[in-house]
Design an enzyme around this catalytic site. Structure first.
Site: not given
Ligand code: IPM
Ligand code: MN
Ligand code: NAD
Length: 352
Positions: A145, A188, A221, A245, A249
Site C-alpha cells: 500500500y 538484545k 544498550d 555497525d 562508530d
Molecule cells: C559501514 C557503513 C555501511 C554499514 C553502510 C554504508 C551500509 O555504515 O561500513 O559501517 O552499515 O555497514
Molecule cells: Mn557504519
C-alpha cells in the site's frame, strides 16, 4: 619479488581522496616485505552509475574475483538514494564474497585526545568482530500500500546458527592471541526474542569450546553505556551486523576520530577476495576540500597487508602511523589541526 593484484574502488566523496593516500603508504610499506602491489583501479561509484545506470558492470564481480584483495573507499552521495549506491555495491560485495568477518579495531593512540576525560593512550584497545553477511542487514521484507494511508513495511532479520557461530569462533580465535583473552557478546534477547535468543545460545555453545577465554554477555544498550563508562574492560567484542555497525562508530569516537578507524571484511576461507575499507563513509560535507583524515584508510591498508601475509610491511605502516600521531602534528581538522589530507601521508612516509 612477490606481486599482488589489488582491486581499488575509491567510490564517492572522500573515498578516492583517502584511497590515493592509502596506496602511497602501502606501496612504501610493501617494499619492507619485498612485495610489489599492483593496483587495478575500477571506476565504480555514483558517477559511474549516472553514466551507465548500474553500480557494477555485468562482469564486475568476476573481475573482482581475479584479485588477491580489494581496497575500498566509500560509496554514497546526496543526489542518489543509498538504496541504489550502497545496496548496489558495498553490501552485495560483502555477501557475494562471503566476507562474514568484519574486523574493526578501536585503539587509543598515544598523542590522540579521547573525548573521554580520563582515557589514557593504549587503555582502549579492542577488536570488534561484526557479523557481516546476515542479521538485521538481510534485504528481506517488502512494502505494501505504498503511498496510501495504510502503507506498511516489513524488514526481517536473519540469524542462522552457522552465521552466528562462525563469527563467534573468529572472535574467540582472535581473543586467544591477545593477553586478556576475553570476548564480550552483544545481545538484545530481552526484546528480540527469536534472533537474539539464538545468538545467545550460539555464544554459550561456542564459548564452551574455548574454556581458556573469559566471556561476558551484554545487552546492546548497556554495551553502549560501557563503551563510554569503562571502555578499558573490552578486549574482543562480537556483535551482529547492525549492533556492530553502531558500536564501531562509537568505538571510533572514543578513540579520537572516525578518521582513524580501519576495517577488514574478511572471507577467512580465502575462497573469495577480502575487502579493506575505512569505517567512515563518503563524508559529503568535507569532500573535495582535501581535509579528510587518510589514516583510517592507511590503517585499513595495513590490515590488507596483514591479510596478504606481509607482516613486516603491516607492522611498519602501523608504527609509522603511531609515530605521526604521537608527534602531535600534522593533524587534519578532525584531530584539531589544519593539515591537509596529503600532509598526513607525507608524515607517514617520512617515518617509514
Ligand atoms: C559501514 C557503513 C555501511 C554499514 C553502510 C554504508 C551500509 O555504515 O561500513 O559501517 O552499515 O555497514
Ligand atoms: Mn557504519
Ligand atoms: P560519514 O562517515 O561519511 O561522515 C560522518 C561525519 O564524519 C561527517 O561529519 C564527516 O565529515 C566525518 N568524517 C568521516 N570520515 C572522515 C575522515 N576521514 N576525516 C575527517 N572527518 C571524517 O557518514 P554519513 O555522513 O552518515 O554518510 C555519508 C554517506 O556515506 C552516506 O551515503 C552513507 O550511506 C555512506 N557511507 C558509506 C560507507 C561505506 O561505503 N563504507 C560507510 C558509511 C557511510
Amino acid at each position: 619479488m612477490a606481486a599482488f593484484r589489488i582491486a581499488v574502488i575509491g567510490g564517492d566523496g572522500i573515498g578516492p581522496e583517502v584511497i590515493d593516500q592509502a596506496i602511497r603508504a602501502a606501496d612504501a610499506a610493501g617494499k619492507r616485505d619485498g612485495a610489489e602491489l599492483r593496483w587495478n583501479r575500477l571506476p565504480w561509484s555514483s558517477a559511474y552509475y549516472q553514466q551507465h545506470g548500474v553500480m557494477v558492470p555485468a562482469d564486475g564481480w568476476d573481475t573482482l574475483e581475479q584479485h588477491d584483495a580489494i581496497l575500498f573507499g566509500a560509496v554514497g552521495t546526496p543526489d542518489i538514494p543509498d538504496q541504489i549506491t550502497v545496496q548496489g555495491l558495498l553490501l552485495p560485495m560483502r555477501r557475494r564474497f562471503d566476507q562474514y568477518v568484519n574486523l574493526r579495531p578501536a585503539y587509543l593512540f598515544d598523542g590522540v585526545q579521547s573525548p573521554l576525560r580520563d582515557a589514557k593512550a593504549g587503555s582502549i584497545d579492542m577488536l570488534v568482530y561484526r557479523e557481516n553477511t546476515e542479521g538485521e542487514y538481510a534485504p528481506i521484507g517488502g512494502r505494501l500500500y505504498v503511498g496510501l494511508p495504510d502503507e506498511l513495511a516489513t524488514q526481517t532479520a536473519i540469524f542462522t546458527r552457522r552465521g552466528c557461530e562462525r563469527i563467534m569462533r573468529a572472535a574467540f580465535e582472535a581473543a586467544r592471541t591477545r593477553p586478556r583473552r576475553k570476548v564480550t557478546s552483544v545481545s538484545k534477547a530481552n526484546a528480540l526474542v527469536y534472533g537474539m535468543t539464538l545468538w545467545d545460545e550460539c555464544f554459550q555453545r561456542v564459548a564452551a569450546e574455548y574454556p581458556d577465554v573469559q566471556t561476558q554477555s551484554l545487552l546492546i544498550d548497556a554495551a553502549a553505556m560501557d563503551f563510554v563508562r569503562k571502555p578499558e574492560t573490552f578486549d574482543v567484542v562480537v556483535a551482529s551486523n547492525l549492533f556492530g555497525d553502531i558500536l564501531t562508530d562509537l568505538g571510533a569516537m572514543i578513540t579520537g576520530s572516525v578518521g582513524l578507524a580501519a576495517s577488514a571484511n574478511i572471507n577467512p576461507e580465502r575462497k573469495h577476495p577480502s575487502m579493506f575499507e575505512p569505517v567512515h563513509g563518503s563524508a559529503p560535507d568535507i569532500a573535495g576540500k582535501q581535509i579528510a583524515n587518510p589514516l583510517a584508510a592507511i590503517l585499513s591498508a595495513a590490515l590488507l597487508l596483514d591479510h596478504l601475509k606481509l607482516p613486516k610491511a603491516a607492522a611498519a605502516l602501523r608504527q609509522a602511523v603511531a609515530a605521526v600521531l604521537k608527534a602531535g602534528q600534522p593533524r587534519t581538522p578532525d584531530l584539531g589541526g589544519t593539515a591537509k589530507t596529503a600532509d598526513m601521508t607525507d608524515a607517514v612516509l617520512a617515518h617509514l
